[in-house]
Design a protein around this motif. Sequence first.
Motif, PDB file in Angstrom:
ATOM      1  N   ASP A  74       0.802  -1.227   0.000  1.00  0.00           N
ATOM      2  CA  ASP A  74       0.000   0.000   0.000  1.00  0.00           C
ATOM      3  C   ASP A  74       0.835   1.276   0.000  1.00  0.00           C
ATOM      4  O   ASP A  74       0.309   2.350  -0.272  1.00  0.00           O
ATOM      5  CB  ASP A  74      -0.947   0.007   1.206  1.00  0.00           C
ATOM      6  CG  ASP A  74      -1.982  -1.103   1.099  1.00  0.00           C
ATOM      7  OD1 ASP A  74      -2.165  -1.618  -0.019  1.00  0.00           O
ATOM      8  OD2 ASP A  74      -2.586  -1.467   2.114  1.00  0.00           O
ATOM      9  N   ARG A  75       2.133   1.158   0.332  1.00  0.00           N
ATOM     10  CA  ARG A  75       3.021   2.326   0.365  1.00  0.00           C
ATOM     11  C   ARG A  75       2.340   3.533   1.025  1.00  0.00           C
ATOM     12  O   ARG A  75       2.162   4.575   0.399  1.00  0.00           O
ATOM     13  CB  ARG A  75       3.464   2.690  -1.051  1.00  0.00           C
ATOM     14  CG  ARG A  75       4.211   1.572  -1.775  1.00  0.00           C
ATOM     15  CD  ARG A  75       5.664   1.602  -1.405  1.00  0.00           C
ATOM     16  NE  ARG A  75       6.388   0.450  -1.892  1.00  0.00           N
ATOM     17  CZ  ARG A  75       7.255   0.469  -2.895  1.00  0.00           C
ATOM     18  NH1 ARG A  75       7.494   1.602  -3.527  1.00  0.00           N
ATOM     19  NH2 ARG A  75       7.901  -0.606  -3.244  1.00  0.00           N
ATOM     20  N   PRO A  76       1.908   3.404   2.274  1.00  0.00           N
ATOM     21  CA  PRO A  76       1.208   4.528   2.911  1.00  0.00           C
ATOM     22  C   PRO A  76       2.133   5.735   3.054  1.00  0.00           C
ATOM     23  O   PRO A  76       3.353   5.583   3.181  1.00  0.00           O
ATOM     24  CB  PRO A  76       0.817   3.967   4.286  1.00  0.00           C
ATOM     25  CG  PRO A  76       1.791   2.875   4.547  1.00  0.00           C
ATOM     26  CD  PRO A  76       2.094   2.269   3.199  1.00  0.00           C
ATOM     27  N   ASP A  77       1.525   6.907   3.003  1.00  0.00           N
ATOM     28  CA  ASP A  77       2.277   8.153   3.130  1.00  0.00           C
ATOM     29  C   ASP A  77       2.471   8.428   4.625  1.00  0.00           C
ATOM     30  O   ASP A  77       1.776   9.243   5.224  1.00  0.00           O
ATOM     31  CB  ASP A  77       1.470   9.277   2.467  1.00  0.00           C
ATOM     32  CG  ASP A  77       2.279  10.547   2.353  1.00  0.00           C
ATOM     33  OD1 ASP A  77       3.511  10.490   2.461  1.00  0.00           O
ATOM     34  OD2 ASP A  77       1.658  11.613   2.167  1.00  0.00           O
TER      35      ASP A  77
ATOM     36  N   GLU B 181      15.194   4.713  -4.484  1.00  0.00           N
ATOM     37  CA  GLU B 181      14.957   3.968  -3.245  1.00  0.00           C
ATOM     38  C   GLU B 181      15.527   4.728  -2.045  1.00  0.00           C
ATOM     39  O   GLU B 181      14.935   4.752  -0.960  1.00  0.00           O
ATOM     40  CB  GLU B 181      15.629   2.589  -3.367  1.00  0.00           C
ATOM     41  CG  GLU B 181      15.035   1.550  -2.471  1.00  0.00           C
ATOM     42  CD  GLU B 181      15.697   0.191  -2.640  1.00  0.00           C
ATOM     43  OE1 GLU B 181      15.685  -0.566  -1.668  1.00  0.00           O
ATOM     44  OE2 GLU B 181      16.245  -0.095  -3.719  1.00  0.00           O
ATOM     45  N   LEU B 182      16.664   5.361  -2.255  1.00  0.00           N
ATOM     46  CA  LEU B 182      17.283   6.158  -1.188  1.00  0.00           C
ATOM     47  C   LEU B 182      16.385   7.338  -0.812  1.00  0.00           C
ATOM     48  O   LEU B 182      16.141   7.608   0.371  1.00  0.00           O
ATOM     49  CB  LEU B 182      18.657   6.660  -1.645  1.00  0.00           C
ATOM     50  CG  LEU B 182      19.350   7.665  -0.736  1.00  0.00           C
ATOM     51  CD1 LEU B 182      19.673   7.041   0.621  1.00  0.00           C
ATOM     52  CD2 LEU B 182      20.633   8.195  -1.379  1.00  0.00           C
ATOM     53  N   GLU B 183      15.874   8.032  -1.826  1.00  0.00           N
ATOM     54  CA  GLU B 183      14.993   9.174  -1.550  1.00  0.00           C
ATOM     55  C   GLU B 183      13.757   8.732  -0.779  1.00  0.00           C
ATOM     56  O   GLU B 183      13.306   9.407   0.146  1.00  0.00           O
ATOM     57  CB  GLU B 183      14.606   9.858  -2.860  1.00  0.00           C
ATOM     58  CG  GLU B 183      15.780  10.561  -3.520  1.00  0.00           C
ATOM     59  CD  GLU B 183      15.409  11.224  -4.836  1.00  0.00           C
ATOM     60  OE1 GLU B 183      14.219  11.198  -5.187  1.00  0.00           O
ATOM     61  OE2 GLU B 183      16.316  11.769  -5.495  1.00  0.00           O
ATOM     62  N   GLN B 184      13.197   7.590  -1.174  1.00  0.00           N
ATOM     63  CA  GLN B 184      12.001   7.097  -0.475  1.00  0.00           C
ATOM     64  C   GLN B 184      12.330   6.716   0.965  1.00  0.00           C
ATOM     65  O   GLN B 184      11.549   6.989   1.873  1.00  0.00           O
ATOM     66  CB  GLN B 184      11.428   5.891  -1.211  1.00  0.00           C
ATOM     67  CG  GLN B 184      10.699   6.284  -2.485  1.00  0.00           C
ATOM     68  CD  GLN B 184      10.214   5.085  -3.270  1.00  0.00           C
ATOM     69  OE1 GLN B 184      10.398   3.948  -2.854  1.00  0.00           O
ATOM     70  NE2 GLN B 184       9.610   5.337  -4.410  1.00  0.00           N
ATOM     71  N   THR B 263      16.219  15.562   6.516  1.00  0.00           N
ATOM     72  CA  THR B 263      16.063  14.451   5.570  1.00  0.00           C
ATOM     73  C   THR B 263      14.666  14.343   4.983  1.00  0.00           C
ATOM     74  O   THR B 263      14.472  13.645   3.998  1.00  0.00           O
ATOM     75  CB  THR B 263      16.382  13.097   6.237  1.00  0.00           C
ATOM     76  OG1 THR B 263      15.469  12.889   7.307  1.00  0.00           O
ATOM     77  CG2 THR B 263      17.805  13.064   6.744  1.00  0.00           C
ATOM     78  N   ASP B 264      13.694  15.010   5.572  1.00  0.00           N
ATOM     79  CA  ASP B 264      12.316  14.840   5.124  1.00  0.00           C
ATOM     80  C   ASP B 264      11.999  15.854   4.036  1.00  0.00           C
ATOM     81  O   ASP B 264      11.304  16.834   4.260  1.00  0.00           O
ATOM     82  CB  ASP B 264      11.362  15.001   6.306  1.00  0.00           C
ATOM     83  CG  ASP B 264       9.935  14.659   5.900  1.00  0.00           C
ATOM     84  OD1 ASP B 264       9.752  14.069   4.819  1.00  0.00           O
ATOM     85  OD2 ASP B 264       9.016  14.995   6.653  1.00  0.00           O
ATOM     86  N   VAL B 265      12.534  15.631   2.848  1.00  0.00           N
ATOM     87  CA  VAL B 265      12.309  16.538   1.730  1.00  0.00           C
ATOM     88  C   VAL B 265      11.546  15.781   0.656  1.00  0.00           C
ATOM     89  O   VAL B 265      11.974  14.724   0.207  1.00  0.00           O
ATOM     90  CB  VAL B 265      13.640  17.059   1.163  1.00  0.00           C
ATOM     91  CG1 VAL B 265      13.390  17.957  -0.037  1.00  0.00           C
ATOM     92  CG2 VAL B 265      14.394  17.823   2.238  1.00  0.00           C
ATOM     93  N   ARG B 266      10.389  16.306   0.284  1.00  0.00           N
ATOM     94  CA  ARG B 266       9.540  15.592  -0.657  1.00  0.00           C
ATOM     95  C   ARG B 266      10.108  15.656  -2.088  1.00  0.00           C
ATOM     96  O   ARG B 266      10.046  14.715  -2.829  1.00  0.00           O
ATOM     97  CB  ARG B 266       8.145  16.237  -0.603  1.00  0.00           C
ATOM     98  CG  ARG B 266       7.096  15.606  -1.467  1.00  0.00           C
ATOM     99  CD  ARG B 266       6.737  14.223  -1.032  1.00  0.00           C
ATOM    100  NE  ARG B 266       6.303  14.172   0.341  1.00  0.00           N
ATOM    101  CZ  ARG B 266       5.273  13.455   0.761  1.00  0.00           C
ATOM    102  NH1 ARG B 266       4.546  12.787  -0.089  1.00  0.00           N
ATOM    103  NH2 ARG B 266       4.965  13.394   2.026  1.00  0.00           N
ATOM    104  N   HIS B 267      10.663  16.802  -2.452  1.00  0.00           N
ATOM    105  CA  HIS B 267      11.114  16.988  -3.838  1.00  0.00           C
ATOM    106  C   HIS B 267      12.619  17.230  -3.854  1.00  0.00           C
ATOM    107  O   HIS B 267      13.076  18.370  -3.880  1.00  0.00           O
ATOM    108  CB  HIS B 267      10.381  18.167  -4.472  1.00  0.00           C
ATOM    109  CG  HIS B 267       8.894  18.087  -4.328  1.00  0.00           C
ATOM    110  ND1 HIS B 267       8.161  16.988  -4.736  1.00  0.00           N
ATOM    111  CD2 HIS B 267       8.000  18.953  -3.809  1.00  0.00           C
ATOM    112  CE1 HIS B 267       6.891  17.202  -4.488  1.00  0.00           C
ATOM    113  NE2 HIS B 267       6.764  18.369  -3.916  1.00  0.00           N
TER     114      HIS B 267
END
Lengths: 195, 333
Positions: A74-77, B181-184, B263-267
Amino acid sequence: MPRIALTKGRLLEPALAWLSEKGFTRPDLAGRALCLPLGRGWEAVLLKGPDVAVFVQNGAADLGIVGSDVLEEDRPDAYDLRDLPFGRCRLSLAAPVGSETVPGQTPLRVATKYPRTAERLLAARGLWVRFIRVTSSVELAPLLGLSDAIVDLVDTGGTLRENGLREVSVLLPVQSHLIANRGAYRFLEEPWWEG
Amino acid sequence: MSAAGALSPGLWTADAARLRRMERALLELWAGEGYAEVVPPLLLPAAPVRAASPEALASRTLRLDANGEGPLALRADFTAGVALMAARRLECLDGPQRLCYEGTVARRPAADRPEEIETFQAGCERLSPLAGPEGDEEVALLAAGSLAALGIGDAVLELGHWGLVGPLMERLPWPEAAREELEQALNRKSRSALESLVGRHGECAEARLLVRLLHLGGRPEAVESLAADLGAAGVLGAWRELRSLAAALEKAFPGLPVRLDPTDVRHWSYYTGLTLKAFSRRHPFALLSGGRYDSLYPALARPFGACGFALHLDRLLEVERGRPSGPGTEGGG
């Protein structure tokens, strides 16, 4: 009151035991209440795994304990704060004993509760697959001709054996994770879940 | 969810009045600080919008074909529209431009995430003739002032900086394929995902520092212990910028908690320096987001630097109503 969503079923007992180690009170599970006091100013809500992710993502729960199978599918946000020392099993491809698992001329029909994860993992192995989404008793699908194989969680393998299936390939190790709502994470007073 | 299911129900009288009250308070504050209102177009040419938008936002932009006019994009945020206007104006050649806006944006709902297509935003853009951190403090103070003007008494303002994490990511001796994968992993604060990457692609000083930065999430003074490692990694300058900004914010807004979370940067490919977010206990998602995006205008052939923020007014309406949490995702940008 801060709230933690717990997955009903096989993850519930080890989750409560882990929370006890962290100083929380074990709630009374005898009744039908789904919202239970945990002590330390927290309460627990009991949900199915995929709903834990939905509740946490949308702030109806601050934290959640859920299997990594749900997170993969589901890859929840939400934040994935840590893995937890319980709920270990694996997501595997299984097929009837003695069957040909990779027919040449037609796609392999795979029944699963995890079509996105299975597609990603099987595509990486070059399998030509068509998925059939089911939500329960996945092991029945090949027995009744609905599918050629299944992708499902395997713990001891006993359910597979009892239903004439064999584990063909382990696709993904699975274990429990603690997840957090992105907004609520900023306001949790202390990181009691660490250590 | 179908597109029809995500259509906005609109705002009836009480909510409409709340929205207008918030917009007036913000525009009045911003005008007093020298920010002049602009009204960017609702429909924009699709190609330059794509160049001026972070990838994640570009993929959620709604497109139209206007009968021979070429593909058009419906406004998914204001920054791209402001940029397309400013890139054509001669007065933007000299000195900073201070601009503000309010209105509706429309975004394609994220896959399998029920959320409305239309939302309301208001925000500020500060354009400079040159790229660089000049103006960051002004924008951060204005963001904090905006929260105060709206009476969000329980807000937390969170600062990050691409310069703390970006150079570490770029120096990792890992294959390019590991980047997404690293960004996620960073965006989800997933230590296990990050450690899995380390296990597959190799440990190094940069990876160790990223793991330590992952759950920094604290007050600025709480992370002084990292200063030596940040210095060794060559990213101490960004850290000092953040410390200085945090000190200025705490002096001007002593009641506003400031956190650091680099570290919590969306873009990741969009922001080039400071990042800003604000949260309230009363809402599960960011109420304000923004930062510095100095690569935006060069993508439109103008060498400006730019820094700004947007307030998510639909979320602020939910906070005012005391009924947080319609389903959604943090989105932002």
